[in-house]
Enzyme design. Structure first.
Site, PDB file in Angstrom:
ATOM      1  N   GLU A 110       0.834  -1.206   0.000  1.00 36.42           N
ATOM      2  CA  GLU A 110       0.000   0.000   0.000  1.00 36.42           C
ATOM      3  C   GLU A 110       0.874   1.263   0.000  1.00 36.42           C
ATOM      4  O   GLU A 110       0.571   2.240  -0.682  1.00 36.42           O
ATOM      5  CB  GLU A 110      -0.961  -0.033   1.199  1.00 36.42           C
ATOM      6  CG  GLU A 110      -1.980  -1.160   1.030  1.00 36.42           C
ATOM      7  CD  GLU A 110      -2.847  -1.388   2.252  1.00 36.42           C
ATOM      8  OE1 GLU A 110      -2.285  -1.686   3.327  1.00 36.42           O
ATOM      9  OE2 GLU A 110      -4.073  -1.264   2.139  1.00 36.42           O
ATOM     10  N   GLU A 130      -3.767  -9.849   3.435  1.00 41.33           N
ATOM     11  CA  GLU A 130      -4.533  -9.588   4.669  1.00 41.33           C
ATOM     12  C   GLU A 130      -5.587 -10.647   4.968  1.00 41.33           C
ATOM     13  O   GLU A 130      -5.859 -10.935   6.139  1.00 41.33           O
ATOM     14  CB  GLU A 130      -5.201  -8.204   4.594  1.00 41.33           C
ATOM     15  CG  GLU A 130      -4.254  -7.024   4.777  1.00 41.33           C
ATOM     16  CD  GLU A 130      -3.541  -6.587   3.504  1.00 41.33           C
ATOM     17  OE1 GLU A 130      -3.606  -7.315   2.496  1.00 41.33           O
ATOM     18  OE2 GLU A 130      -2.923  -5.503   3.521  1.00 41.33           O
TER      19      GLU A 130
END
Ligand code: T1G
Length: 707
Positions: A110, A130
């Protein structure tokens, strides 16, 4: 100066290095340091561009999962608020080039996606893993990723959680270049070129060309939800990830980010996140074993000798060959050896058709496996693994033979799944070198190895066994030497209880359905058929199950054995099997169960799925509690790792002990007490379960208190 993020200059390029070993997680201090470094580069008139790189083995491997764990359990957590940092990077007036090596994961990717450009080392991988932790990307990954790689690829990455290699990332548009030489030099050259050519900078948030419209993407979202159901049955996070990507398409960037934050918060507070984060640390905690320290010497293993070319021996040989080890595979019967080698070849050929290995890769592996009928070369083996029949006399005979040939430092392992390691070791002159290595079938696929410590097993031998499991890309969990060790000792009461439930009115199919709906990879009757009803019969005899007077004895399993219904291998067991190996319910077996139950005057009733799960899974938990208290498992978390990796227990429930914690030990203890009152001795609540329930504690607390 922030010790976690260094700022240097190479000519007019600022080099920002993240240095937070071991994996440069975004722990407190890292985001702050990054933000300060970007600001400093922008304030420095000499700097024309910025390169961000990771020190050590990797770029950033994500948020600090320790902090996530605090958040998941509702404790104060320092989770990085990355929104401002990412905006800051994107808004930088000077180009920011992210230089990626190792594993750029989660929050790491990210951060990377907020840069203007990304350049990667050829062996780098990047992903949004995740979902493995029961959460979704929480730092705008679901908003930037589809802008770079398109909706379909973004869904695939966020739902599967699987990282992609640099080459794939380049093709997908996630990175701009693969470095040819030194990564830092390539990144500096790239950044200089961009700055000097005055290429206008585009913020990822503004790149809408790959997003498509809600209308064109509808089908992609349905396909994403279907993929989530297929890859991670029952898991919430992958569906949430799809919803967050949907928001990227449906709303402007800031609104999409807001939606992602909401969904992320829901995931972090879920039972599944707690369970999966527990599983992450549990798997990494199993290597902490009393008596083993960093200084314990570990023998290096290059050559493995295996005795027995059956299903287990062959699978272990493949696992070793896959890890680049040389293998001597011995079987005293020509026919078994040929059959074993043919099976290995067939399994490898299937891997080629499935694209797992290349044909050349398979040839290399086959070359590493040397079939033989004698012990030639065994004296040069670093480890010898006996994978013969589950029979004490046979195992003892083999150990006496290998004791005479093995080199002084060799490790002698037995793949027994139930038998007494000390008794096996007693026939050798070196019981300290003997250790249990209980692999799970198919051994080339299943990740678990139960490493059984005998009374005499030396610490170095245990440490080497753990390192060996790791080398095979498996997770080794240390178990004490009790009948069935940890996994099978728990499985017996679970399996027998399932049979009692069937005798009381359910069908094998109904029980298996309840268990798979609960989340088990397979129902217990299907497992019994796969492992072999004949094998279970032999183990029952060897361990003397049901030899005590007055204990209830399952009626049907012996009968199936007598009927030669051994399960998959004979095409008939609890179920019947066609050429496709699919289980089909067999009315004949159901009729047999009903008639034997009638003969034994067992009252018949109907069962709900919930009752079936309680009757079976609570047996696992109760036995697990006993094993823990008796010290045969070092931690409740170890039991969870065993059940997730060896017995198909759903990771999203965290393993049986974590499942019990979250269901509430008071509830489990109360139900166990009810069953004890109803069914007697076999349901006697484990003292530890009763104690923890009474104190309002959990197995997790028990582990923490003893850590
Ligand atoms: N946070 C904290 N500790 C970590 C960590 C992390 N992200 N990753 C690894 N460790 C520790 C690990 O516990 C072990 O510690 C040591 O590092 C070595 O790991 C905002 C919310 C990176 C591929 O899911 O996949 O970002 O036991 O033994 O085999 O949206 O670790 O030695 O004390 O596994 O070489 C997303 C998880 C987080 C990556 C390295 N990131 N890690 O494998 O070594 S969520 C992940 C891994 C997130 C954002 C969201 C692997 C690895 P110890 P190891 P390895």
């Amino acid at each position: 100066m922030n010790p976690l993020v260094r700022f240097e200059k190479q000519g007019n390029i600022a080099i920002v290095t993240i240095d937070n070993p071991p994996v440069n997680a975004l722990s407190p201090g890292v985001p702050e340091g990054l933000e300060a470094a970007i600001a400093r580069a922008n304030a420095d008139a000499d700097v024309i561009a910025v390169v961000v790189i990771g020190a050590g083995r990797t770029f950033i491997a994500g948020a600090d999962i320790k902090e996530l764990e605090f958040a998941a359990w509702g404790q104060p957590a320092k989770l990085p608020a990355l929104h401002d940092l990412l905006a800051h990077i994107e808004d930088s007036a000077k180009p920011v080039v992210m230089a990626l090596h190792g594993t750029t994961l989660g929050g790491g990717l990210e951060v990377a996606m907020a840069g203007h450009y990304r350049i990667a080392a050829p062996d780098g991988v990047m992903g949004q893993p995740e979902v493995n932790l029961g959460i979704i990307p929480g730092a705008e990954g679901t908003q930037r990723l589809p802008r770079l790689v398109g909706v379909e690829k973004a869904i695939e990455m966020c739902v599967s959680g699987k990282p992609i290699p640099a080459k794939g990332a380049l093709a997908a548009g996630l990175i701009d270049e693969i470095a040819t030489g030194n990564l830092l030099e390539s990144a500096v050259a790239f950044a200089s070129h961009i700055a000097q050519s005055k290429t206008p900078l585009t913020r990822t948030r503004d790149r809408n060309d790959k997003l498509g419209t809600p209308e064109d993407s509808g089908e992609l979202f349905s396909a994403g939800r279907a993929l989530a159901g297929k890859l991670r049955r029952g898991a919430i996070a992958p569906l949430m990830a799809v919803a967050a990507i949907e928001a990227a398409v449906n709303f402007p960037f800031d609104e999409g980010c807001r939606r992602e934050r909401e969904l992320f918060a829901q995931c972090v507070a879920s039972d599944q996140a707690r369970a999966l984060i527990h599983a992450f640390f549990a798997e990494r905690g199993v290597a902490k074993v009393p008596g083993i320290t960093k200084d314990t010497s570990v023998h290096s293993i290059a050559k493995v000798a295996i005795i027995g070319a059956g299903t287990m021996g062959g699978g272990i040989a493949m696992a070793c060959a896959n890890a680049g080890l040389q293998v001597l595979l011995r079987d005293s019967q020509r026919e078994s050896l040929d059959r074993g080698m043919a099976t290995i070849r067939k399994n490898y050929d299937v891997s080629v058709t499935r694209g797992r290995f290349t044909a050349a890769g398979v040839e290399e592996r086959m070359q590493r496996i040397h079939p033989q009928m004698d012990y030639a070369g065994f004296e040069g083996a670093d480890i010898i693994i006996e994978a013969a029949f589950e029979d004490m006399a046979i195992k003892k005979a083999i150990f006496a033979e290998i004791d005479a040939i093995a080199s002084a430092g060799a490790i002698l392992g037995t793949n027994t799944s139930t038998l007494n390691i000390d008794e096996i070791a007693s026939v050798t002159k070196r019981p300290e070198s003997v250790v249990g290595l209980h692999f799970f079938s198919p051994a080339n696929v299943m990740r678990l190895v139960e490493i059984v410590r005998g009374t005499a097993t030396a610490n170095e031998v245990l440490a080497t066994a753990l390192a060996f499991a790791k080398k095979l890309n498996k997770v080794g969990v240390v178990a004490g030497n009790c009948p069935g060790f940890i996994g099978n000792r728990m499985m017996f009461p679970y399996m027998y209880e399932a049979q009692f439930v069937v005798e009381e009115g359910a069908t094998p199919e109904q029980v298996d359905k309840a268990l798979t709906e609960f989340g088990m990879a397979m129902g217990i009757f299907a497992v019994d058929d796969m492992a072999g009803i004949d094998v279970a019969w032999r183990v029952r005899k060897a361990l003397g199950h049901f030899s005590e007077p007055g204990v209830r004895r399952p009626l049907v399993q012996d009968k199936l054995f007598e009927m030669d219904r051994y399960g998959q291998k004979t095409g008939r067991g609890w179920y019947t099997y066609g050429a496709d190996r699919k289980a089909t319910a067999d009315p004949e077996v159901v009729a047999l169960i009903r008639s034997m139950s009638a003969e034994a005057a067992i009252p018949q009733r109907s069962f709900t799925s919930g009752e079936i799960v309680e009757r079976t899974v609570y047996q696992l938990i109760n036995e697990g509690a006993r094993i823990l208290e008796e010290g045969y498992a070092l931690r409740a978390a170890d039991i969870d790792v065993i059940y997730i990796n060896g017995y198909g227990f759903p990771a999203r429930l965290g393993g049986p002990m974590m499942f019990a914690d979250q269901a509430g030990l008071a509830k489990i203890a109360a139900r166990t007490a009810d069953f004890h009152a109803e069914f007697g001795q076999r349901w006697k609540p484990a003292p530890l379960l009763v104690r923890l329930a009474g104190e309002g504690k959990t197995f997790r607390d028990y582990d923490a208190e003893r850590a």
